[in-house]
Design an enzyme around this catalytic site. Structure first.
Site, mmCIF file in Angstrom:
data_model
loop_
_atom_site.group_PDB
_atom_site.id
_atom_site.type_symbol
_atom_site.label_atom_id
_atom_site.label_comp_id
_atom_site.label_asym_id
_atom_site.label_seq_id
_atom_site.Cartn_x
_atom_site.Cartn_y
_atom_site.Cartn_z
ATOM 1 N N GLY A 18 44.993 38.715 49.495
ATOM 2 C CA GLY A 18 44.469 40.081 49.508
ATOM 3 C C GLY A 18 43.172 40.108 50.310
ATOM 4 O O GLY A 18 42.255 40.873 50.005
ATOM 5 N N GLY A 22 38.690 45.175 51.208
ATOM 6 C CA GLY A 22 38.080 45.264 49.879
ATOM 7 C C GLY A 22 37.377 43.983 49.457
ATOM 8 O O GLY A 22 36.720 43.305 50.258
ATOM 9 N N SER A 141 40.698 39.271 37.381
ATOM 10 C CA SER A 141 41.037 40.162 36.269
ATOM 11 C C SER A 141 40.255 41.457 36.511
ATOM 12 O O SER A 141 40.174 41.926 37.651
ATOM 13 C CB SER A 141 40.688 39.495 34.937
ATOM 14 O OG SER A 141 40.970 40.344 33.858
ATOM 15 N N TYR A 155 47.947 49.235 34.485
ATOM 16 C CA TYR A 155 47.062 48.282 35.174
ATOM 17 C C TYR A 155 46.395 47.293 34.214
ATOM 18 O O TYR A 155 46.397 46.079 34.458
ATOM 19 C CB TYR A 155 45.999 49.096 35.918
ATOM 20 C CG TYR A 155 44.899 48.299 36.552
ATOM 21 C CD1 TYR A 155 45.132 47.568 37.706
ATOM 22 C CD2 TYR A 155 43.611 48.293 36.007
ATOM 23 C CE1 TYR A 155 44.104 46.838 38.299
ATOM 24 C CE2 TYR A 155 42.579 47.574 36.598
ATOM 25 C CZ TYR A 155 42.836 46.852 37.740
ATOM 26 O OH TYR A 155 41.825 46.132 38.330
ATOM 27 N N LYS A 159 45.872 42.868 34.074
ATOM 28 C CA LYS A 159 44.600 42.158 34.217
ATOM 29 C C LYS A 159 44.282 41.347 32.965
ATOM 30 O O LYS A 159 43.626 40.304 33.038
ATOM 31 C CB LYS A 159 43.484 43.152 34.547
ATOM 32 C CG LYS A 159 43.666 43.788 35.925
ATOM 33 C CD LYS A 159 43.641 42.719 37.008
ATOM 34 C CE LYS A 159 43.741 43.250 38.398
ATOM 35 N NZ LYS A 159 43.620 42.210 39.432
HETATM 36 C C1 LIG Z 1 28.601 51.292 24.365
HETATM 37 C C2 LIG Z 1 29.819 50.729 24.916
HETATM 38 C C3 LIG Z 1 30.506 51.593 25.887
HETATM 39 C C4 LIG Z 1 31.617 50.820 26.529
HETATM 40 C C5 LIG Z 1 32.160 51.527 27.666
HETATM 41 C C6 LIG Z 1 33.150 50.701 28.389
HETATM 42 C C7 LIG Z 1 33.608 51.418 29.568
HETATM 43 C C8 LIG Z 1 34.470 50.587 30.401
HETATM 44 C C9 LIG Z 1 34.749 51.249 31.660
HETATM 45 C C10 LIG Z 1 35.682 50.412 32.441
HETATM 46 C C11 LIG Z 1 36.005 50.988 33.711
HETATM 47 C C12 LIG Z 1 37.233 50.429 34.319
HETATM 48 C C13 LIG Z 1 37.032 49.298 35.190
HETATM 49 C C14 LIG Z 1 38.192 49.101 36.100
HETATM 50 C C15 LIG Z 1 37.755 48.345 37.234
HETATM 51 C C16 LIG Z 1 38.727 47.977 38.300
HETATM 52 O O1 LIG Z 1 39.467 46.852 37.919
HETATM 53 C C17 LIG Z 1 39.639 49.037 38.804
HETATM 54 N N1 LIG Z 1 38.917 50.160 39.279
HETATM 55 C C18 LIG Z 1 40.499 48.475 39.904
HETATM 56 O O2 LIG Z 1 40.188 48.912 41.118
#
Ligand SMILES: CCCCCCCCCCCCCCC[C@@H](O)[C@@H](N)CO
Length: 273
Positions: A18, A22, A141, A155, A159
């Protein structure tokens, strides 16, 4: 305690799946800047060439979901630049949506690419690493592999599977001198992230807002530092670091907070305007 010998980038052959865009492309550039021989693998020849040629990296076109094609590409790149010392498996995609609205084939395609793609990449390089008694695998992950995030039913499990793969595999290959690390990027500004954002339900946007997106270069710098330090977990933002450390203890605490955020986002998106 004995001091760790710093990783010798100048003598290393780093492969990135990949790697044409990115996070993968940023990691390839960062490893090259450290003096490593870098090989990148991705599907499309044009993006591969555009990323590889300016940095003097080798490239081969292969689809990580096809184990035989991927093995051929790895063999060819090893013939050219020597045995693979570091494999960074970045190929992946995120196709968010509500569980009943996501087309069924997207559950399978994400598992094939994100999870099996990592399995195939690891299997292509591990026999050589184990026989040489050294090597680094970095499997990608996600923050969403550590915690349930609404809108990521297709998704997130892929992961979480990568995270478990690394944990199981470490028992087998760690004693043979191979370090298996897991990378947990948060939302990262990449071309793929733009596509992902275009299909996120509002409640996913609301929850994701807890972590500000980072640049691919920031993730790449964390990967390089993680390899330098021989880390098993590479997290970028503070919240993900806490999640990685606390694992199952955090989930029951976080769930009611996220449930409130999701409730508010749903109410706002269905309220008559
Ligand atoms: C006080 C605790 C609050 C906890 C909040 C947790 C929020 C978690 C938000 C996670 C966002 C998702 C992340 C995904 C990331 C990438 O893998 C994805 N965008 C792939 O491109």
């Amino acid at each position: 305690m004995a001091k760790r010998t710093p990783f010798d980038w100048q003598r290393a052959h780093v492969m990135v799946t990949g790697g044409s865009q990115g996070i993968g492309a940023a990691v390839a550039r960062a490893a090259r800047a450290r003096g490593a021989a870098v090989s990148i693998i991705a599907r499309g020849e044009e993006p591969l060439r555009a990323t590889a040629e300016p940095i003097g990296a080798a490239w081969a076109s292969a689809d990580v979901t096809d184990p035989d094609g991927l093995q051929k590409a790895v063999d060819e790149l090893e013939r050219r630049s020597g045995p693979c010392d570091v494999l960074i498996a970045c190929a992946g995609t995120a196709l968010p949506g509500r569980f009943l609205e996501v087309p069924i084939d997207e559950f399978e395609s994400q598992m094939r690419l994100n999870y099996l793609g990592a399995v195939h990449a690891a299997r292509a390089v591990l026999p050589g690493m184990v026989s040489r008694g050294r090597g680094h695998l970095v499997l990608t992950s996600s923050t969403a592999g550590m915690i349930g995030v609404v809108g990521y039913t297709g998704y997130g499990p892929t992961k979480a599977a990568v995270h478990q793969l690394a944990h199981c595999l470490r028992y087998e290959v760690g004693p043979a001198g191979v370090t298996v690390a897991v990378l947990y990027p948060p939302d990262t500004d990449t071309p793929g992230f733009e596509v992902e954002n275009s299909r996120k339900p509002p409640e996913t946007v609301a929850v994701s807002g807890a972590i500000t997106p980072v640049s691919a270069d920031v993730v790449a710098a964390a990967v390089i530092a993680g390899i330098d330090k021989g880390r098993h977990h590479i997290a970028i933002d503070p919240l993900t670091r806490v999640l990685v450390r606390a694992g199952g203890i955090v989930e029951p605490i976080v769930r009611p907070i996220l449930a409130r955020t999701i409730g508010k986002a749903r109410a706002a998106s269905t309220a008559p305007s």
